[in-house]
Design an enzyme around this catalytic site. Sequence first.
Site, PDB file in Angstrom:
ATOM      1  N   GLY A  22       2.788   3.746  13.586  1.00 44.97           N
ATOM      2  CA  GLY A  22       3.442   2.489  13.963  1.00 44.97           C
ATOM      3  C   GLY A  22       2.783   1.875  15.188  1.00 44.97           C
ATOM      4  N   GLU A  25       9.888   1.082  10.634  1.00 45.07           N
ATOM      5  CA  GLU A  25      10.925   2.095  10.435  1.00 45.07           C
ATOM      6  C   GLU A  25      10.208   3.422  10.619  1.00 45.07           C
ATOM      7  OE1 GLU A  25      12.934   4.789   9.672  1.00 45.07           O
ATOM      8  OE2 GLU A  25      12.829   4.404   7.534  1.00 45.07           O
ATOM      9  N   CYS A  65      13.333  10.596   7.199  1.00 42.95           N
ATOM     10  CA  CYS A  65      13.261  10.055   8.552  1.00 42.95           C
ATOM     11  C   CYS A  65      14.591  10.276   9.270  1.00 42.95           C
ATOM     12  CB  CYS A  65      12.917   8.580   8.502  1.00 42.95           C
ATOM     13  SG  CYS A  65      13.865   7.659   7.303  1.00 42.95           S
ATOM     14  N   GLU A  68       9.317  15.485  15.431  1.00 40.32           N
ATOM     15  CA  GLU A  68       9.801  15.364  14.056  1.00 40.32           C
ATOM     16  C   GLU A  68       9.079  16.402  13.189  1.00 40.32           C
ATOM     17  OE1 GLU A  68       8.782  11.665  11.930  1.00 40.32           O
ATOM     18  OE2 GLU A  68      10.843  11.678  11.180  1.00 40.32           O
ATOM     19  N   GLY A  76       6.844   5.053   8.446  1.00 41.16           N
ATOM     20  CA  GLY A  76       6.005   6.243   8.579  1.00 41.16           C
ATOM     21  C   GLY A  76       6.111   6.820   9.978  1.00 41.16           C
ATOM     22  N   LYS A  88       0.840  -1.202   0.000  1.00 40.54           N
ATOM     23  CA  LYS A  88       0.000   0.000   0.000  1.00 40.54           C
ATOM     24  C   LYS A  88       0.874   1.251   0.000  1.00 40.54           C
ATOM     25  CE  LYS A  88      -1.854   2.827   2.792  1.00 40.54           C
ATOM     26  NZ  LYS A  88      -1.709   4.049   1.965  1.00 40.54           N
TER      27      LYS A  88
HETATM   28  P1  NAI Z   1       1.667   8.234   8.215  1.00 36.81           P
HETATM   29  O1  NAI Z   1       2.453   7.395   9.140  1.00 36.81           O
HETATM   30  O2  NAI Z   1       0.252   8.525   8.591  1.00 36.81           O
HETATM   31  O3  NAI Z   1       1.610   7.538   6.772  1.00 36.81           O
HETATM   32  C1  NAI Z   1       2.501   6.547   6.311  1.00 36.81           C
HETATM   33  C2  NAI Z   1       1.705   5.411   5.662  1.00 36.81           C
HETATM   34  O4  NAI Z   1       0.852   4.819   6.621  1.00 36.81           O
HETATM   35  C3  NAI Z   1       0.799   5.854   4.526  1.00 36.81           C
HETATM   36  O5  NAI Z   1       0.777   4.861   3.529  1.00 36.81           O
HETATM   37  C4  NAI Z   1      -0.551   5.949   5.199  1.00 36.81           C
HETATM   38  O6  NAI Z   1      -1.625   5.823   4.308  1.00 36.81           O
HETATM   39  C5  NAI Z   1      -0.495   4.787   6.152  1.00 36.81           C
HETATM   40  N1  NAI Z   1      -1.387   4.863   7.298  1.00 36.81           N
HETATM   41  C6  NAI Z   1      -1.851   5.973   7.941  1.00 36.81           C
HETATM   42  N2  NAI Z   1      -2.642   5.631   8.971  1.00 36.81           N
HETATM   43  C7  NAI Z   1      -2.678   4.284   8.994  1.00 36.81           C
HETATM   44  C8  NAI Z   1      -3.324   3.331   9.836  1.00 36.81           C
HETATM   45  N3  NAI Z   1      -4.101   3.685  10.867  1.00 36.81           N
HETATM   46  N4  NAI Z   1      -3.133   2.011   9.579  1.00 36.81           N
HETATM   47  C9  NAI Z   1      -2.345   1.623   8.567  1.00 36.81           C
HETATM   48  N5  NAI Z   1      -1.731   2.476   7.736  1.00 36.81           N
HETATM   49  C10 NAI Z   1      -1.886   3.792   7.940  1.00 36.81           C
HETATM   50  O7  NAI Z   1       2.430   9.574   7.957  1.00 36.81           O
HETATM   51  P2  NAI Z   1       1.823  10.919   7.285  1.00 36.81           P
HETATM   52  O8  NAI Z   1       0.498  11.209   7.899  1.00 36.81           O
HETATM   53  O9  NAI Z   1       1.902  10.774   5.821  1.00 36.81           O
HETATM   54  O10 NAI Z   1       2.873  12.008   7.748  1.00 36.81           O
HETATM   55  C11 NAI Z   1       2.780  12.592   9.014  1.00 36.81           C
HETATM   56  C12 NAI Z   1       4.132  12.757   9.635  1.00 36.81           C
HETATM   57  O11 NAI Z   1       4.722  11.481   9.850  1.00 36.81           O
HETATM   58  C13 NAI Z   1       5.166  13.492   8.811  1.00 36.81           C
HETATM   59  O12 NAI Z   1       5.071  14.861   8.938  1.00 36.81           O
HETATM   60  C14 NAI Z   1       6.448  12.953   9.393  1.00 36.81           C
HETATM   61  O13 NAI Z   1       6.767  13.635  10.570  1.00 36.81           O
HETATM   62  C15 NAI Z   1       6.105  11.538   9.728  1.00 36.81           C
HETATM   63  N6  NAI Z   1       6.562  10.637   8.667  1.00 36.81           N
HETATM   64  C16 NAI Z   1       7.715   9.964   8.845  1.00 36.81           C
HETATM   65  C17 NAI Z   1       8.196   9.158   7.850  1.00 36.81           C
HETATM   66  C18 NAI Z   1       9.453   8.415   8.014  1.00 36.81           C
HETATM   67  O14 NAI Z   1      10.019   7.921   7.039  1.00 36.81           O
HETATM   68  N7  NAI Z   1       9.952   8.273   9.208  1.00 36.81           N
HETATM   69  C19 NAI Z   1       7.517   9.018   6.559  1.00 36.81           C
HETATM   70  C20 NAI Z   1       6.267   9.735   6.485  1.00 36.81           C
HETATM   71  C21 NAI Z   1       5.851  10.516   7.505  1.00 36.81           C
END
Ligand code: NAI
Length: 495
Positions: free
Chosen positions: A247, A264, A298, A398, A242, A189
Site C-alpha cells: 500500500g 484496504e 485481513c 500480521e 493487500g 489485476k
Molecule cells: P501483496 O500486498 O504483495 O499482494 C497483493 C496484490 O498486490 C497482488 O495482486 C500483488 O501482485 C500486488 N502487488 C505486489 N507488489 C506490488 C507493487 N509494488 N505494486 C503494485 N501491486 C503490487 O501481498 P502478498 O505478497 O501476496 O502477501 C504478503 C502478506 O501480505 C501476507 O502474508 C499478508 O500478511 C499480507 N496480505 C494482506 C492481505 C489483506 O487482505 N489485508 C491480502 C494479502 C496479503
Amino acid sequence: MATAQAIRGEVSEFLGREHGLLIGGEEVDARDGERFDVVNPATGDVITSAPSAGPSDVDDAVRAARAAFPGWRDLPPTRRADLLWRLGTRIAELADEFAQLETIDNGKPLGEALAVDIPLCSDLFKYYAGWVTKIEGQVGTPSFGSFHTYMRREPVGVVGAIIPWNFPLLMCGYKLGPSLAAGCTVVLKPAEQTPLSALRLAELVTEVGFPPGVVNVVTGFGERAGAPLAAHPDVDKITFTGEHTTGQKIVEASKQNLKRVSLELGGKSPTVVFDDADLETALAGTQGAVFFNQGQCCIAGARVFVQEGLRDEFSERLAERARSIRVGPGLDAATEMGPLVSAEQLERVRGYIESGREAGARILSGDDPLDASLAGGYFVRPTVFTDVAADMRIMREEIFGPVAMVGSFSDEDEAVALANDTHFGLAAGIFTRDVGRAHRVAARIEAGTVWVNTYGMFDAAIPYGGFKLSGFGKELGREALELYLQTKTVWVDLS
Ligand code: NAI
Ligand code: MG
C-alpha cells in the site's frame, strides 16, 4: 475421510484451455508471450497457466479502459444496472463451478467458497446494480446574486484495481461492483497466486454483454503488472487490497498524477472476551475470528484477550477446538481447514510460529504431525499460543495464517489499551453480555469495524475498512460507491 469431490467437467475444460488477458473485449496473450504456473495448494501440482502481463499489456489495458469510459459513463443508468445485475445472476448460476475454481486455486474448503465467497460476490453486483439509478446530484443556494448552482456526481474515470489472493472472486466484486456502478471503467489485476476465478469472470463480462474495454483483466505479478498500473499516468484511481508495505508503494507510485487511492490493508485485530460472556458464543466466535479461511483474513482477530479468571479455561478450550479442526484438501467434504495459498505463505507462517516458540510463548495446539497424505500441500495445523508478550513478533506483525495468541487483561481499561496496542486498526471483536460495556468498549476501540458477540459478518450494504495502518476508504455499501465518484459544481448566471 470422505472422498474428494470430483472436478466438474466444465472446470477441467476451463483448466485445459489456454486463457488470455482481457483487453478491449479481446482475449489476448501477453505481448512477450510470458505465462506463469497456477498451482493447487492442496497438492503442489501445477494445474494450468495464466498470462503474465507486463508494462506494455497494462498500457494496452489502460488505453482500452480510457477509450471505453465515455460510452460507459453515458450509457443509460438502467442499462448499466442491468449488466451489473446480470453479472451477479450468472455468478450465482455458476456457483458450483466458481467454488471449485476457488478451492483448487486458493485452497479454501469448497463449502466455505459456496457459503461465503460466491454468494456474497453475486449479491454485491446486485446491490450495486441498485445504486446505478440512484446516483443523484444536489442543488446549491448561494447567498448572493441570481444563480442556478448545482452539483453533479461524475465517475472518476479509469480505475486500476489490484487485489490479493485470500478471497479471489469476492475481491473482484468488491472493486468492480462500486466502480462499474459509478460509471468508471476498470483494469483489474488479480493476485499471481490466484488468477483463475478472475479469468472466468472475464469470460462472463463478455458473455453478459459489457461493452469492450469497460472491464479489462490483466493477470500477472506485482512488480511486472501491478506497479506499472499503480504508476500509470492515465489511471485516475487505484483501489488496492493487500499488505500495508505494498500500500505504501502504491501511494508512492500514485503521486505523479495524484491519483485517488483507497487502501484496504492488513490488520492485527483483537478479540476481547469478558468474563461475563456466553462462553460457547465466545469460543465459536473466536475460532471463526482466528481460523476462518486458514487464518488468511485481513480481519483475523488473532490477538485474543481474555479476562484474567477465564483465561486458562478459555485458552484450553480454544486449543481443544483447534485440535479438532479437520485439516485437508478443500475439495474433501470433511475438510474444515484447507492448505495455505502457497509454499511462500507456508514458509512465512511457519517462520512466525517458530519465532513465537523462540520468544518463549507456550504452544497449546498445533504441534501434532499432519497426516502423511497431506505432504505435498501447504498445510499447517491451527495453532494456539499463550504466555505471549506484547513485544513478540507474533503479537505485532500480521501472520496471515491460523495462529491465535491468547493473552489476558484485568479490567475494561486494560482490555481497551491492549486492543489498541497496534499500528493497525481494521477490526475487533467483543464478547460480553453487558450491553453498556459492549457499547462503551466498541466506541473506544480504534478499528473500522467492531463485532459484538459475533465476528466476521459482511454484507454488500455494510461498509468496512480500516483506521490507522489498515488503510483508508471503505469497501462495500454506499461509502464505497462514493470513492468512485467526484463532484462537479456548475454555476449558471440567471440575470
Ligand atoms: P501483496 O500486498 O504483495 O499482494 C497483493 C496484490 O498486490 C497482488 O495482486 C500483488 O501482485 C500486488 N502487488 C505486489 N507488489 C506490488 C507493487 N509494488 N505494486 C503494485 N501491486 C503490487 O501481498 P502478498 O505478497 O501476496 O502477501 C504478503 C502478506 O501480505 C501476507 O502474508 C499478508 O500478511 C499480507 N496480505 C494482506 C492481505 C489483506 O487482505 N489485508 C491480502 C494479502 C496479503
Ligand atoms: Mg508481495
